[in-house]
Design an enzyme around this catalytic site. Structure first.
Site, PDB file in Angstrom:
ATOM      1  N   ASP A  36      -5.770  13.013 -12.312  1.00 30.17           N
ATOM      2  CA  ASP A  36      -5.649  14.460 -12.488  1.00 30.17           C
ATOM      3  C   ASP A  36      -6.609  14.954 -13.570  1.00 30.17           C
ATOM      4  OD1 ASP A  36      -3.803  14.541 -10.547  1.00 30.17           O
ATOM      5  OD2 ASP A  36      -2.056  14.711 -11.862  1.00 30.17           O
ATOM      6  N   LYS A 119       6.779 -14.194 -31.690  1.00 33.91           N
ATOM      7  CA  LYS A 119       6.337 -13.188 -30.732  1.00 33.91           C
ATOM      8  C   LYS A 119       6.021 -11.946 -31.546  1.00 33.91           C
ATOM      9  CE  LYS A 119       7.583 -10.989 -26.386  1.00 33.91           C
ATOM     10  NZ  LYS A 119       7.182  -9.631 -26.679  1.00 33.91           N
TER      11      LYS A 119
HETATM   12  S1  IVH Z   1       2.072 -15.430 -24.385  1.00 35.41           S
HETATM   13  C1  IVH Z   1       1.207 -16.055 -20.341  1.00 35.41           C
HETATM   14  N1  IVH Z   1       2.591 -15.492 -26.951  1.00 35.41           N
HETATM   15  O1  IVH Z   1       4.343 -10.413 -25.589  1.00 35.41           O
HETATM   16  C2  IVH Z   1       2.031 -15.477 -21.379  1.00 35.41           C
HETATM   17  N2  IVH Z   1       2.655 -13.418 -25.848  1.00 35.41           N
HETATM   18  O2  IVH Z   1       6.322  -9.792 -23.605  1.00 35.41           O
HETATM   19  C3  IVH Z   1       1.398 -14.347 -22.021  1.00 35.41           C
HETATM   20  N3  IVH Z   1       3.146 -11.516 -27.285  1.00 35.41           N
HETATM   21  O3  IVH Z   1       2.027  -9.404 -23.161  1.00 35.41           O
HETATM   22  C4  IVH Z   1       1.813 -14.034 -23.355  1.00 35.41           C
HETATM   23  N4  IVH Z   1       3.313 -12.647 -29.157  1.00 35.41           N
HETATM   24  O4  IVH Z   1       1.387  -9.119 -25.616  1.00 35.41           O
HETATM   25  C5  IVH Z   1       2.473 -14.739 -25.861  1.00 35.41           C
HETATM   26  N5  IVH Z   1       2.972 -15.658 -29.223  1.00 35.41           N
HETATM   27  C6  IVH Z   1       2.859 -14.924 -28.142  1.00 35.41           C
HETATM   28  C7  IVH Z   1       3.041 -13.531 -28.179  1.00 35.41           C
HETATM   29  C8  IVH Z   1       2.933 -12.815 -26.994  1.00 35.41           C
HETATM   30  C9  IVH Z   1       3.358 -11.449 -28.590  1.00 35.41           C
HETATM   31  C10 IVH Z   1       3.182 -10.381 -26.368  1.00 35.41           C
HETATM   32  C11 IVH Z   1       2.029 -10.335 -25.396  1.00 35.41           C
HETATM   33  C12 IVH Z   1       2.665 -10.296 -24.036  1.00 35.41           C
HETATM   34  C13 IVH Z   1       4.045  -9.832 -24.352  1.00 35.41           C
HETATM   35  C14 IVH Z   1       5.049 -10.260 -23.307  1.00 35.41           C
END
Ligand code: IVH
Length: 703
Positions: A36, A119
């Site tokens: 858009d 994470k």
């Molecule tokens: S692995 C194949 N490791 O969490 C797996 N992700 O909820 C891909 N994230 O999109 C991610 N800390 O942006 C991984 N230690 C970590 C992480 C992490 C943060 C985020 C990442 C992902 C999201 C998924």
């Protein structure tokens, strides 16, 4: 268009596009889709071409760096960027390991080593290095296509522009490092402080601040925002550097990128959980927000074999921290009307900080929830917030008994129609349907959508335009659009060809399929399959209307007998309604929905009006001869290329019967992803099993 009109329109476009630029870039809160936005830019360019004298000094076409569009460009990821499944309890983590074992067919004494690391609550970013040089940085986007943020990422100190030849490892030709871009809690607070001083946007949490800073058009702005990067994985790599996740992360670190100091390798679930607890203990004092611990199967050959389900790898899981809680005052309960007419109570709270975020609204879900909590305005309440989920009220602590209890409205706050709650349902809905402004757009969109009337050329934008002009309010109006042909020709973006094409597409639907028309009206519980089932028995729409009237009369006539319990009465009524319908697979819920619809006089008016415009022929099920004609088919598991309803409709079209459960009478089971007990039963009974692809081939062969 006269020059005066053109000048007005150009002024409008300049202001509107500037507004959308601000929403998108400064506030990270776009109101319109990219398509858009591009349409506005194109309209502006076309007008400027037609009236070169009227090009404004503040024209969007003259703003720097935006010859075509001033948005970040979209780039496809070489390998998709996945998301993660969640575990909230220790048992769910154990279950994850068991799943891995089962999938790989490992014995219980085989060690499944995992990496465990925090994470980070940021946004993921993919850095592409070629011959060791950073050439591109993309945001995750939808996982398949991200936004190009290369020049912004170059301003992040943690991101090297050239990889080091780490240790004795050779640098791969292509190496994509993936990780999290984030902002520290301290920098976030300072940024907001500065923003407040200059009257800029206040970010709600470090993650939004990081996202807003990374997705800037002007990288000098990003440069002033202190962002960090921590690697947690990789995407496309031209050479395999190691055999395990841990070694790969070591290699990435050796090349000069940061990896969490809390990344460790564990060999048992108990060790993984212990590491989780030690990270959790550090959480509050860590300089940045984390929301859990990510476990990944260490062996890369196993990762490869485990693969992914939907968009998440089977070899990794996020073990989330419990939600954070706080106390505050419930100031008021407002009612919001959703696009399907659902009335949702929203709690307005005295603003309070929960886990670093100021919360002033919480969801109350529905009337039952308010009753369960016993919540009323003025109460002191406990709220909880888990990650990005809307905060919830979990408990009422104390109240001023003088305040009145909350009464859920009986009428829609938008249109004033009666709001009803169906038997056995938790939600209360506005019955206004097409007269309710919030529902009108969605209903019309549904009516012309592919599964319903399928009117080509009548997309969302056009519906919006016609709604704004007051040309359409209800489905029947679509069939009277030809009256506006001349006026439409006058409008920007419409030419004789496109106008006539649209009008012809509408005319082509004067004798629509009755089931699609019924489905298109958006009556609750009346999906396309139910619509077809009903019409197979009742053949015409007037017969359906008659059925609805019979059910209304039946409901009026059926009264609880003395002393009869509520549930028992409801049961009796439902049975009578289902019997009245007399169609297999169509239950009382559908009957009640039809009755509710026809009970509202304005719905009857909409219906009558529509049937004055269109004449659907009596419904006949046309079936194609196929290899499954006469057979009973069961669909199970998650279908990827179509919905369950569509699959059932296909089966029907091929002369097969779609059943809900597997029995000896089943001829074929079509199993999608994650199929469970039905698939097992099919195997036990020796029934033929097909994949979704096999099914597509059967459909294709039938022509
Ligand atoms: S692995 C194949 N490791 O969490 C797996 N992700 O909820 C891909 N994230 O999109 C991610 N800390 O942006 C991984 N230690 C970590 C992480 C992490 C943060 C985020 C990442 C992902 C999201 C998924």
């Amino acid at each position: 268009m006269t020059p005066d009109q053109a000048a007005d329109r150009l002024a409008y476009l300049a202001a509107e596009i500037a507004r959308h630029n601000r929403l998108y870039h400064d506030q990270d809160a776009p109101e319109i889709s990219d398509a858009d936005y591009d349409a506005l830019m194109r309209e502006n360019a076309a007008l400027e071409a037609a009236f070169p004298d009227l090009v404004r000094t503040d024209s969007p076409s003259l703003t720097v760096g935006s010859a075509t569009t001033s948005r970040l460009s979209k780039v496809a990821h070489a390998k998709p960027m996945l998301s993660l499944g969640n575990a909230f309890t220790d048992d769910e983590v154990r279950e994850f390991i068991s799943r891995v074992r089962r999938f790989l067919n490992l014995s219980t004494d085989e060690i499944v080593a995992l990496t465990a690391e925090p994470k980070i609550d940021g946004l993921s970013c993919s850095l592409r290095f070629e011959k060791g040089l950073l050439v591109q940085a993309l945001t995750r986007g939808d996982g398949s296509v991200g936004e190009d943020v290369t020049s912004n990422v170059r301003t992040i100190k943690d991101v090297v522009s050239e990889l080091r030849t780490g240790g004795n490892l050779p640098l791969p030709e292509t190496f994509e490092v993936r990780g999290e871009v984030y902002m520290s809690k301290k920098d976030f607070a300072e940024l907001n402080e500065r923003q407040r001083e200059i009257g800029g946007k206040i970010f709600s949490n470090p993650r939004n601040a990081a996202a807003g800073s990374l997705r800037q058009m002007d990288s000098s702005v990003t440069g002033e925002r202190p962002l960090h990067f921590l690697a947690h994985g990789w995407g496309e790599v031209s050479e395999r550097l190691a055999d395990t996740q841990r070694e790969m992360m070591g290699a990435i670190e050796a090349m000069g990128l940061k990896v969490s100091r809390l990344l460790t390798k564990v060999e048992t679930v108990e060790a993984a959980l212990a590491h989780y607890r030690s990270i959790e203990a550090e959480r509050a004092t860590m300089p940045f927000d984390i929301d859990g611990v990510v476990y990944k199967v260490d062996r890369l050959d196993w990762q490869q074999r485990l693969g992914q389900v939907a968009r998440a790898p089977r070899w990794a899981i996020a073990h989330k921290f419990p939600a954070e809680r706080a106390q505050t005052i419930l100031n008021a309960i407002d009612i919001q009307v959703g696009r399907t007419g659902k009335l949702t109570p929203v709690a307005r709270l005295e603003p309070v900080t929960v886990g670093g975020v100021v919360v002033s609204n919480a969801t109350l879900h529905n009337a039952d929830e308010i009753e369960r909590l016993g919540a009323r305005p003025g109460d002191r309440v406990v709220i909880q917030r888990a990650g990005d989920v809307i905060p919830q009220i979990v408990e009422v602590l104390s109240r001023d008994e003088d305040r009145p209890a909350f009464v859920f409205p009986t009428h829609c706050p938008v249109c004033g129609s009666e709001a009803v709650r169906e038997e056995g349902e938790v939600d209360i809905r506005c019955t206004g349907g097409l007269i309710c402004a919030v529902q009108r757009f969605e209903r019309l969109r549904h009516f012309v959508s592919r599964g319903a009337l399928d009117i080509e050329g009548l997309g969302e934008k056009t519906i919006d335009e016609f709604l704004a002009l007051g040309w359409i309010k209800e489905p029947a109006d679509i069939f009277r659009l030809s009256a506006h042909r001349e006026a439409l020709l006058e409008r920007e973006g419409w030419k004789a060809v496109s106008v006539d094409k649209l009008l012809a597409a509408i005319e082509a639907k004067r004798a629509p399929d009755a089931a699609r028309l019924l489905f298109g009206l958006g009556i609750r519980h009346t999906g396309i399959v139910t619509a077809r089932d009903l019409l197979k028995r009742y053949a015409t729409l007037p017969a359906i209307a008659e059925l609805a009237q019979t059910i209304i009369a039946l409901r009026d006539a059926t009264q609880p007998v003395l002393g009869e319990a509520d549930a028992r009465f409801r049961n009796r009524l439902d049975k009578a309604v289902a019997e009245q319908i007399g169609v297999e697979n169509v239950g009382a819920a559908v009957g009640h929905a039809l009755a509710d619809f026809f009970h509202e006089p304005h719905n009857v008016a909409v219906w009558d009006d529509l049937l004055a415009e269109v004449t659907p022929p009596p419904f006949v099920v046309e079936t194609q001869a196929s290899e499954v004609s006469g057979q009973t088919v069961v669909f199970t598991g998650k279908l990827l290329t179509m919905s369950r309803d569509e699959a059932k409709a296909q089966a029907e079209r091929l002369g097969a019967k779609a059943a809900g459960s597997v029995s000896k009478a089943t001829d074929l089971v079509v199993a999608g992803a994650d199929a469970g007990s039905k698939l097992k039963k099919a195997a036990e009974l020796g029934i033929r099993v097909a994949t979704e692809e096999d099914w597509a081939a059967i459909v294709a062969r039938a022509g």
